[in-house]
Design an enzyme around this catalytic site. Structure first.
Site, mmCIF file in Angstrom:
data_model
loop_
_atom_site.group_PDB
_atom_site.id
_atom_site.type_symbol
_atom_site.label_atom_id
_atom_site.label_comp_id
_atom_site.label_asym_id
_atom_site.label_seq_id
_atom_site.Cartn_x
_atom_site.Cartn_y
_atom_site.Cartn_z
ATOM 1 C CE1 TYR A 164 -13.578 -7.713 12.166
ATOM 2 C CE2 TYR A 164 -11.922 -9.026 11.019
ATOM 3 C CZ TYR A 164 -12.748 -7.922 11.080
ATOM 4 O OH TYR A 164 -12.750 -7.022 10.039
ATOM 5 C CG HIS A 194 -16.130 -4.839 1.421
ATOM 6 N ND1 HIS A 194 -17.257 -4.703 2.199
ATOM 7 C CD2 HIS A 194 -15.074 -4.744 2.282
ATOM 8 C CE1 HIS A 194 -16.904 -4.531 3.464
ATOM 9 N NE2 HIS A 194 -15.580 -4.551 3.542
ATOM 10 C CG ASN A 307 -8.459 -9.341 5.070
ATOM 11 O OD1 ASN A 307 -7.633 -8.508 4.743
ATOM 12 N ND2 ASN A 307 -8.921 -9.446 6.310
ATOM 13 C CE1 TYR A 395 31.004 13.004 -15.747
ATOM 14 C CE2 TYR A 395 29.182 13.855 -14.438
ATOM 15 C CZ TYR A 395 30.536 13.801 -14.709
ATOM 16 O OH TYR A 395 31.415 14.525 -13.954
ATOM 17 N NE ARG A 398 33.491 9.715 -18.363
ATOM 18 C CZ ARG A 398 33.801 10.821 -17.661
ATOM 19 N NH1 ARG A 398 34.428 10.713 -16.508
ATOM 20 N NH2 ARG A 398 33.487 12.016 -18.099
ATOM 21 C CG PHE A 444 -4.916 -6.894 6.803
ATOM 22 C CD1 PHE A 444 -4.694 -5.527 6.918
ATOM 23 C CD2 PHE A 444 -5.365 -7.586 7.916
ATOM 24 C CE1 PHE A 444 -4.921 -4.863 8.107
ATOM 25 C CE2 PHE A 444 -5.600 -6.926 9.114
ATOM 26 C CZ PHE A 444 -5.378 -5.550 9.209
ATOM 27 C CD GLU A 529 -10.330 -1.299 7.594
ATOM 28 O OE1 GLU A 529 -10.397 -0.590 6.572
ATOM 29 O OE2 GLU A 529 -10.999 -2.338 7.744
#
Length: 654
Positions: A164, A194, A307, A395, A398, A444, A529
């Site tokens: 792959y 990409h 990646n 508060y 404190r 990844f 994915e």
């Protein structure tokens, strides 16, 4: 023959100049002539017209006089920009430089190195690399691991094995086998396709961090990248040649594909790049100007470059660093507010906090004691109300140890996650040279840093939420016993009325930004994915939340210092007087209304640069030394003023 790279209306032109005794006006006119010639519509410039323009260097945006002789003011291959007068008036005009260029115009090339091996990089190291304080080298051990993994990968290619991302397509195309003669094209197509991000580019600092972190991950030796390609990346980093990386487009699995693809695209000599010398320009020109060659991708190298979780993690590292800085300064600011509101220090007694011994809570209470303790630092303001009938405070005063404390513990937790991620291999597939095989996995996936950064945003936001309530108490005369909105002649003057509104607006905006992005997931790549982290947005919004926190605390610091004016001639403790003096070096007291935004900005800058911490920290540590073994900081990296020195930083080069 000299040559200059000229930017005109978004286009970059190479203009040769045989005779450098001509003036700058000739060079500009020649660049415009070439621009018009290359445009079908003449670039919107009428033929025969003489448009008015200004000429300036891309580095620092310094203007050039049109009558100056070229060889007197320009160096060979320098980058310049021509701005047409009509363009400056257009809302479409975009200069060649990123925002806040003044921060980079004084860039000085570093002379020290940090050696990377993929194992020992710290957040502090990465932030300093982002600031351009160091160059990068690889350790000898890292180089050997890289060579061995590349040898394995080349044997896979030579034997025509189906693996792959090496000899197949990607994602949905994982079963498509690619011919040997197209493996280089496969990797180049991957990076180009990409590179699909949108939005503003990352700043030079963030791009530098992104590149440094990707180099560190590749240095682990499990990606199959060649040493030649990795050295080219290091050369680009050391020359501060930084790719145009849009901030939006990653879903955080399979890694930060779009941002890292843009990072790789510039290294290939395509798209845009930025350097202190050139500003934004075509990548091929920027590389050429620094004597660098574009990367020529070998099998698997495109995948190795894109990646991983480095976008999420590098932004996350900055978020952790800024969160640490503002959290410790929030204690100092709150202590000053408590003094102005005439609060008591009884709530910070060590015995109380030892009964609930969360590390952050105990450290915050200790800091309050170190800044307000009457035994070490007498306070005239505290003495003035010692015998008042008030039993306890609100508060927001404190409970600072409990509220601020969990923020500190949150930062410590997130820092552990981010530093693990910084030194993790997040590619796919992994190349195991020692086993002689590649294995596909899911490192990844950005869920770890995504979840951690969502948690960070939620935690740090509380510093602003409680700070805004303290600002309200300072501005409200029924709660503070001070003039309304901390100004004389109220009505004629509005004082800090709208500064408080700004703080409230920022806190409200943070409430939306704190919604976790990592609880969302959208299936991508044709359901290959099918679960993603959305970590890129988690990182970006964490930084926005932290910036808002810084701004709210800047407003509180301003209001507290203004409150001090109404208690004079009484003085607070020595360390808090030093903080007051620091603020007064940049902002004068509020006598009558004036333009307030610059005051907020300059005090915000004090906090970003940790000036408030630098002033108060010596007093905190002196008190610590005097009270050992009462308490210690939570961790040496979380609360020390100076980051630890990495053993992997090398001495100044010869």
């Amino acid at each position: 023959m000299a040559r200059f790279t000229v930017h005109v209306r978004g286009e970059w032109l190479t203009v040769p100049c045989k005779d450098t005794s001509v003036n700058v006006a000739w060079l500009a006119a020649e660049a415009i002539r070439r621009y018009v010639k290359n445009k079908p519509d003449s670039g919107g410039i009428k033929a025969g017209s003489s448009p008015r323009f200004v000429v300036r260097r891309c580095q620092g945006l310094g203007s050039l006089d049109l009558d100056d002789v070229v060889h007197d003011v320009l160096e060979d291959n320098e980058f310049i920009e021509i701005v047409l007068e009509e363009d400056v008036m257009s809302p479409e005009f975009i200069p060649s430089q990123p925002e806040r260029i003044h921060q980079y115009s004084k860039y000085q090339e570093p002379t020290e190195y940090i050696c990377l091996d993929g194992k020992h990089l710290t957040i502090e190291d990465l932030v300093q690399l982002g600031r351009g304080l160091y160059k990068i080298k690889l350790t000898a051990e890292a180089e050997e691991r890289i060579k061995q993994s590349r040898l394995l990968l080349e044997s896979i290619v030579k034997e025509n094995k189906v693996v792959y991302g090496i000899t197949t397509g990607f994602g949905k195309f994982a079963r498509t086998v690619i011919p040997h003669n197209k493996l280089k094209e496969l990797q180049e197509n991957l990076v180009r396709s990409h590179s699909a991000g949108v939005g503003k580019p990352l700043s030079p600092k963030r791009s530098r961090m992104l590149l440094a972190l990707r180099i560190n991950v590749l240095a682990k030796g499990y990606s199959g990248i060649s040493l030649e390609t990795l050295n080219q990346m290091i050369q680009a980093f050391n020359a501060s040649c930084l790719s145009y990386v849009p901030e939006k487009g990653t879903v955080g699995a399979s890694g930060d594909l779009a941002p890292l693809a843009h990072l790789a695209l510039g290294l290939m000599g395509e798209g845009k790049m930025w350097s202190p010398k050139s500003g934004w320009a075509d990548a091929k020109y920027v590389l050429q100007a620094h004597g660098l060659k574009p990367v020529s991708l070998k099998p698997k190298e495109g995948l190795a470059l894109i990646n991983g979780t480095q976008m999420i993690t590098s932004l996350g590292a900055e978020a952790v660093e800024r969160a640490t800085a503002i959290a410790r300064q929030a204690d100092i600011i709150a202590a000053l507010t408590l003094e102005v509101l005439k609060g008591t220090t009884r709530a910070f007694d060590s015995d109380i906090h030892e009964l609930r011994p969360h590390p952050g809570q105990m450290e915050v209470a200790f800091r309050f004691r170190s800044l307000l303790g009457s035994d070490h630092h007498p306070s005239e303001i505290a003495e003035s109300h010692r015998f008042c009938d008030r039993v306890q405070d609100a508060y927001t005063l404190r409970c600072c140890p409990q509220v601020h404390g969990v923020v500190n513990d949150t930062i410590t937790f997130v820092k552990t996650i981010i530093e693990t991620e910084i030194n993790s291999a997040t590619d796919n597939p992994m190349v195991f040279a020692e086993r002689g095989e590649t294995i596909s996995g899911g490192n990844f996936h950005g869920e770890y840093p995504a979840k951690a950064l969502d948690y960070l945003a939620i935690g740090v936001h509380e510093l602003a939420a409680i700070s805004e309530r303290r600002i309200e108490r300072l501005c409200n005369p029924s709660l503070s016993e001070l003039p309304a909105f901390l100004v004389n002649e109220g009505g004629l003057n509005s004082g800090f009325m709208i500064a408080h509104c700004t703080a409230a607006a920022l806190v409200s905006e943070n409430k939306v930004l704190c919604h976790p992005s990592s609880i969302d997931s959208l299936s991508t790549s044709a359901a290959t994915e099918d679960h993603v982290s959305m970590g890129g947005w988690a990182a970006r919004k964490a930084l926005r939340v932290i910036e808002h926190v810084e701004q709210v605390l800047a407003i509180e610091l301003l209001t507290a210092c203004q409150g001090i004016e109404f208690l004079r001639p009484l003085k607070t403790t020595t360390p808090l007087e030093k903080v007051y003096d620091l603020v007064r070096t940049v902002v004068r007291p509020w006598i009558k209304d004036r333009f307030m935004a610059p005051d907020i900005d300059v005090v915000h800058r004090l906090l970003v640069e940790q000036k408030v911490w630098e002033v108060a920290h010596p007093y905190i540590e002196k008190y610590r030394s005097a009270n050992l073994p009462e308490t210690r900081p939570i961790s040496p990296t979380a609360f020390s003023l100076e980051p630890p020195v990495s053993p992997h930083k090398k001495a100044r080069i010869e």
